[in-house]
Design an enzyme around this catalytic site. Structure first.
Site, short mmCIF file in Angstrom:
data_model
loop_
_atom_site.label_atom_id
_atom_site.label_comp_id
_atom_site.label_asym_id
_atom_site.label_seq_id
_atom_site.Cartn_x
_atom_site.Cartn_y
_atom_site.Cartn_z
N SER A 297 1.49 3.36 -4.73
CA SER A 297 2.71 3.29 -3.96
C SER A 297 3.53 2.03 -4.51
O SER A 297 2.85 0.95 -4.33
CB SER A 297 2.78 3.40 -2.72
OG SER A 297 4.12 3.43 -2.16
N ALA A 298 4.66 2.07 -5.08
CA ALA A 298 5.17 0.71 -6.07
C ALA A 298 5.54 -0.15 -4.94
O ALA A 298 5.65 -1.29 -5.39
CB ALA A 298 6.35 1.21 -6.45
N CYS B 35 3.64 1.73 10.39
CA CYS B 35 3.74 3.02 10.77
C CYS B 35 3.23 3.27 12.14
O CYS B 35 3.72 4.31 12.78
CB CYS B 35 3.01 3.98 9.88
SG CYS B 35 3.04 3.68 8.03
C1 PLP Z 1 -3.25 2.84 2.71
C2 PLP Z 1 -1.82 3.50 2.74
N1 PLP Z 1 -1.69 4.54 2.17
C3 PLP Z 1 -0.76 5.23 2.30
C4 PLP Z 1 0.57 4.63 2.70
C5 PLP Z 1 1.68 5.36 2.48
O1 PLP Z 1 2.47 5.07 1.36
P1 PLP Z 1 4.11 5.26 1.09
O2 PLP Z 1 4.77 4.21 2.40
O3 PLP Z 1 4.49 4.70 -0.06
O4 PLP Z 1 4.38 6.59 1.81
C6 PLP Z 1 0.36 3.39 3.13
C7 PLP Z 1 1.61 2.71 3.76
O5 PLP Z 1 1.53 1.72 4.33
C8 PLP Z 1 -0.93 2.63 3.16
O6 PLP Z 1 -1.02 1.46 3.36
#
Ligand code: PLP
Length: 392
Positions: free
Chosen positions: A200-201, A326
């Site tokens: 993820s950028a 999150c």
């Molecule tokens: C380990 C991990 N996986 C997935 C994600 C989700 O990424 P995105 O925010 O680009 O959807 C995150 C974001 O905090 C993360 O830390």
């Protein structure tokens, strides 16, 4: 507020100036749809393909193996659901861990409702998976192992090479959520036997809402988004050209100075850990002391509520997190801290400070000074702390 110190780089990072500069023309004069046939369109197509190469180069992949998505969550969903649906007839068992990001965990829970069986591996007190438990969990029906590269809350890095070896020996696909690792750790998908990798950028100074899934050539999974023939028919939707361009530039920059960048981060990280341990009592470092992301610091402060700590830090211009972005706001303690064996009370008093390349050593001192004052003040309000102090 005189200064603002951003120590939440695991939640997101700022877009670097060089990255933004590369992106801007693709919002305005270079707006062509890469799928069209005229020259304005081919300018966009060329830019997308350049970025694909930049992303591939960063992880030792071929550009044909990179598929752009809308970020880490989509990449995780696609890898796991796509693999599950494609291999449904072959088997219904997936192995993951208890400390994955919710993008993986909630996807697995969803698949459980569809008849798949999921094994959630335990981790030790430092957050590391047990490779023997992994081996003994494998069955004839196992179609996928999905284990994150590095944890977003406590920073622990998993023994990915060993996991890749086990998966390869047993002929099982291996997906890793490398969202926190990309841009911080050198990764070669071939050396590590990784079949699918999510990124993820916005975690490495690129834009938000753009990511990629690496899918090893020959690995087949179902598509999740049907529509046009973009991304070789595997992920429909007109490409987010400025985002893709930004991601390409950001990943290239991240790996250009990786060693120097990491040396600086590890020094700051260890200095922050040491200063917190030396200045504040009743603290516990969460995550492995050395096998952790170069910028990750995560402490539990006994007798304190993480949310109060965060608000007080914000008032003196310090941005941190009490879990993953999150999950903060939810009352349940972090599933990651529970999995490493913390009690609810201690887990509630946790703070993640994640450093990035724009942080400096003098910020560390400012943070520790303020943290000490705030922790003292909050503990004075805690009847439990009073009692413990009285006993000592
Ligand atoms: C380990 C991990 N996986 C997935 C994600 C989700 O990424 P995105 O925010 O680009 O959807 C995150 C974001 O905090 C993360 O830390």
């Amino acid at each position: 507020m005189s200064r603002y110190i951003y120590m939440d780089n695991a939640a997101t990072t700022s877009v670097k100036e060089e990255v933004l500069k590369e992106m801007l023309p693709y919002f305005s004069e270079k707006y062509g749809n890469p799928s069209s046939v005229y020259s304005l369109a081919s300018t966009s197509k060329v830019a997308v393909e350049k970025a694909r190469e930049q992303v591939a180069n960063a992880i030792g992949a071929d550009k044909k193996e990179i598929y752009f998505t809308a970020g880490g969550s989509e990449s995780d969903n696609w890898a796991i659901k796509g693999c599950a649906y494609f291999n449904r007839k072959k088997g219904n068992h997936i192995i993951t861990t208890k400390i994955e990001h919710h993008a993986v965990l909630h996807t697995c829970e969803y698949l459980e409702k569809q008849g798949f069986e999921i094994t959630y591996l335990n981790v030790d007190k430092d957050g590391i998976v047990d490779l023997d438990e992994l081996k003994s969990s494998i069955k004839d029906e196992t179609i996928l192992i999905s284990i994150m590269f590095a944890n977003n809350e406590i920073g622990t890095i998993q023994p990915i090479k060993e996991v890749g070896k086990i998966a390869k020996e047993r002929g099982i696909l291996f997906h890793t959520d490398a969202v926190q690792a990309i841009g911080n750790i050198k990764i070669d998908v071939n050396e590590l036997n990784i079949d699918m990798l999510s990124m993820s950028a916005h975690k490495f100074h690129g834009p938000k809402g753009i990511g990629a899934l690496y899918i090893r050539q020959g690995v087949r999974i179902d598509s999740l988004i049907a529509g046009g023939g973009q991304e070789k028919g595997k992920r429909a939707g007109t490409e987010n050209v400025p985002g893709i361009v930004g991601m390409g530039k950001a990943i290239e920059l991240a790996y250009e100075n990786l060693e120097e960048h990491n040396e600086k981060l590890v020094k700051m990280r260890d200095s922050l850990i040491e200063k917190i341990e030396n200045n504040i009592d009743h603290v516990r470092l969460n995550g492995h002391r050395t096998q952790r992301l170069p910028g990750n610091v995560n402490f539990s402060f006994e007798f304190i509520e993480g949310e109060s700590l965060l608000l007080s830090l914000d008032m003196v211009g310090i941005a941190g997190s009490s879990g993953s972005a999150c999950t903060s706001g939810a009352l349940d303690p972090s599933h990651v801290l529970m999995a490493i064996g913390l009690s609810h009370e201690i887990a509630h008093g946790s703070l993640r400070l994640s450093l990035g390349e724009f942080n400096s050593e003098d910020e560390i001192d400012y943070v520790v000074e303020n943290l000490k004052v705030i922790v003292d003040r909050l503990r004075k309000m805690s009847p439990l702390y009073d009692r413990v102090k009285g006993e000592n």
